[in-house]
Enzyme design. Structure first.
Site, PDB file in Angstrom:
ATOM      1  N   CYS A 183      13.453 -33.106  36.659  1.00 50.02           N
ATOM      2  CA  CYS A 183      12.417 -34.025  37.143  1.00 50.02           C
ATOM      3  C   CYS A 183      13.087 -35.327  37.566  1.00 50.02           C
ATOM      4  O   CYS A 183      13.939 -35.858  36.846  1.00 50.02           O
ATOM      5  CB  CYS A 183      11.383 -34.291  36.047  1.00 50.02           C
ATOM      6  SG  CYS A 183      10.043 -35.383  36.608  1.00 50.02           S
ATOM      7  N   CYS A 218       8.923 -34.534  28.334  1.00 55.04           N
ATOM      8  CA  CYS A 218       9.583 -34.745  29.627  1.00 55.04           C
ATOM      9  C   CYS A 218       9.539 -33.452  30.434  1.00 55.04           C
ATOM     10  O   CYS A 218       9.859 -32.371  29.931  1.00 55.04           O
ATOM     11  CB  CYS A 218      11.030 -35.178  29.400  1.00 55.04           C
ATOM     12  SG  CYS A 218      11.973 -35.390  30.925  1.00 55.04           S
ATOM     13  N   CYS A 250       5.206 -41.817  35.001  1.00 55.33           N
ATOM     14  CA  CYS A 250       5.610 -40.565  34.350  1.00 55.33           C
ATOM     15  C   CYS A 250       4.355 -39.720  34.137  1.00 55.33           C
ATOM     16  O   CYS A 250       3.421 -40.153  33.451  1.00 55.33           O
ATOM     17  CB  CYS A 250       6.296 -40.838  33.016  1.00 55.33           C
ATOM     18  SG  CYS A 250       6.689 -39.323  32.090  1.00 55.33           S
ATOM     19  N   ASP A 300      28.157 -34.835  28.881  1.00 53.64           N
ATOM     20  CA  ASP A 300      26.941 -34.950  28.075  1.00 53.64           C
ATOM     21  C   ASP A 300      26.748 -33.838  27.058  1.00 53.64           C
ATOM     22  O   ASP A 300      25.768 -33.839  26.313  1.00 53.64           O
ATOM     23  CB  ASP A 300      25.702 -35.078  28.964  1.00 53.64           C
ATOM     24  CG  ASP A 300      25.483 -33.865  29.855  1.00 53.64           C
ATOM     25  OD1 ASP A 300      26.186 -32.853  29.671  1.00 53.64           O
ATOM     26  OD2 ASP A 300      24.611 -33.928  30.729  1.00 53.64           O
TER      27      ASP A 300
END
Length: 383
Positions: free
Chosen positions: A242, A216, A200, A136
């Protein structure tokens, strides 16, 4: 011509520790361009992404004559097999599951390297074959590649969801000039479910697989400056990452795989005692957390988060240690966060601490310190 090689690669992948593998074309991901540009223009990107959008969507800009992309997935555990010792009066923090075990970047690089070695051995007579592995931190968007390669679908939380392992997978890919037959992409199976969006805590998810990354909580735990007040109580006692949008996803119900020994978490590292983190040395930090992916931003963000977690856990016994941090630590972000935590933790108006904070206020030049001192004084006076 390469159909047998593809089958051999699939078979070999299972012996070198790859849980899912798929093959995608290396055609441009043109359909993502508008969305990526909109996200960047709206300020919804984290800044951790590769900065060049054209390179993120055009494999031919980062690789000479790409023909295929091999996508792999490795499943990681979601439950501790052994819990850390409970110590009366001391609270523990936690790392998100994707940071358990050895840094997944290292694990994926090793698996991708072994896969490339296997292919090279099978194609040793062809010196024109080339590869570019990445995880990533590379240019391409892992979930887009994996979805095109048929590993799973992209959920409304923006994560790849596989049939076997849910979204609890690490992803990596290899661009190559071998023209493999591509697998079939999988369309979204979220249907009308909006659990990840609804639950969320910061409304970071936009509803279409995109997010405002700066809202986030995972992003917020990785920043190095002051955490905005609105997010502090929401991280609870999580000090890195998270998992909420994964934990509430129906496709993740009951998913817990312990396939790879190097991914098994050390309870003392992934659920550390919070108070000792406030004054740990660089050597101690590296020893306890250095192998985790969650250590990549260094000691300061995790110490800041540990201070916030102590306040959220209402561990009033930590107040003396927090006052020591305010007095002795040289980093304004750590001192300022500790000031906020002390004001939050003391149960009643404490004249001694109030006087101390007002004294600090008269001499302090740092903006973060001044802001938190002002807020802390108001908080204490209101008690």
């Amino acid at each position: 011509m390469y159909s047998q090689l593809k089958e051999d690669i699939i078979t070999a992948s299972q012996t070198i520790g790859i849980d899912k593998i798929g093959f995608a074309s290396a055609a441009p991901f043109t359909h993502l361009k508008t969305s990526l540009e909109e996200q960047k223009a709206a300020g919804h990107t984290s800044g951790f992404e590769h900065p060049n959008i054209e390179e993120r969507i055009n494999p031919d800009m980062i690789f000479d004559q790409p023909q295929s992309i091999i996508s792999i997935a490795l499943a990681y555990p979601t439950r501790l097999t052994k819990k850390a010792e409970s110590i009366p009066g001391e609270r523990r923090g936690s790392f998100a599951r994707a940071s358990w075990g050895i840094d997944y970047h290292d694990i994926l690089k090793e698996r991708l390297g072994n896969l490339i070695s296997f292919i090279q051995e099978r194609c040793e007579d062809d010196e024109t074959i080339t590869f570019k592995p990445m995880v990533d931190t590379g240019e391409l968007i892992d979930v887009a590649v994996a979805q095109r390669a048929g590993l799973g679908f992209i959920g409304k939380n923006g994560l790849l969801i596989t049939e076997e392992f849910g979204s609890y997978v690490y992803l990596g890919e290899i661009i190559t000039n071998i023209p493999f037959e591509p697998d079939t992409p999988i369309k979204s199976k979220c249907g009308d479910c909006t659990r990840c969006i609804d639950l969320c805590p910061t409304d970071a998810l936009l509803g279409d697989g995109r997010m405002n990354a700066k809202r986030c909580l995972s992003y917020q735990t990785q920043t190095k400056d002051m955490m905005p007040l609105e997010y502090r109580d929401k991280i609870r006692t999580v000090i890195y990452g998270c998992d909420i949008c994964q934990q509430v996803c129906p496709y993740n119900k009951g998913k817990d795989f312990h396939i790879h020994p190097e991914m098994e978490p050390d309870p003392e590292s992934v659920t550390p005692l919070l108070t000792p983190m406030l004054t740990m040395s660089n050597k101690e930090f590296k020893s306890q957390f250095g192998a985790l992916a969650g250590s990549w931003r260094g000691k300061k963000p995790l110490q800041r988060n540990a201070i916030i977690a102590l306040a959220n856990a209402k561990q009033t016994s930590a107040i003396p240690k927090l006052l020591e941090v305010i007095e002795n630590d040289v980093r304004p972000v750590i001192r300022a966060t500790a000031i906020w935590a002390v004001a939050d933790l003391i149960p009643t108006n404490n004249p001694e601490i109030l006087h101390y904070f007002k004294e600090l206020q008269t001499n302090e030049k740092d903006t973060d310190m001044q802001n938190e001192l002002q807020h802390a004084i108001q908080t204490i006076e209101a008690k």
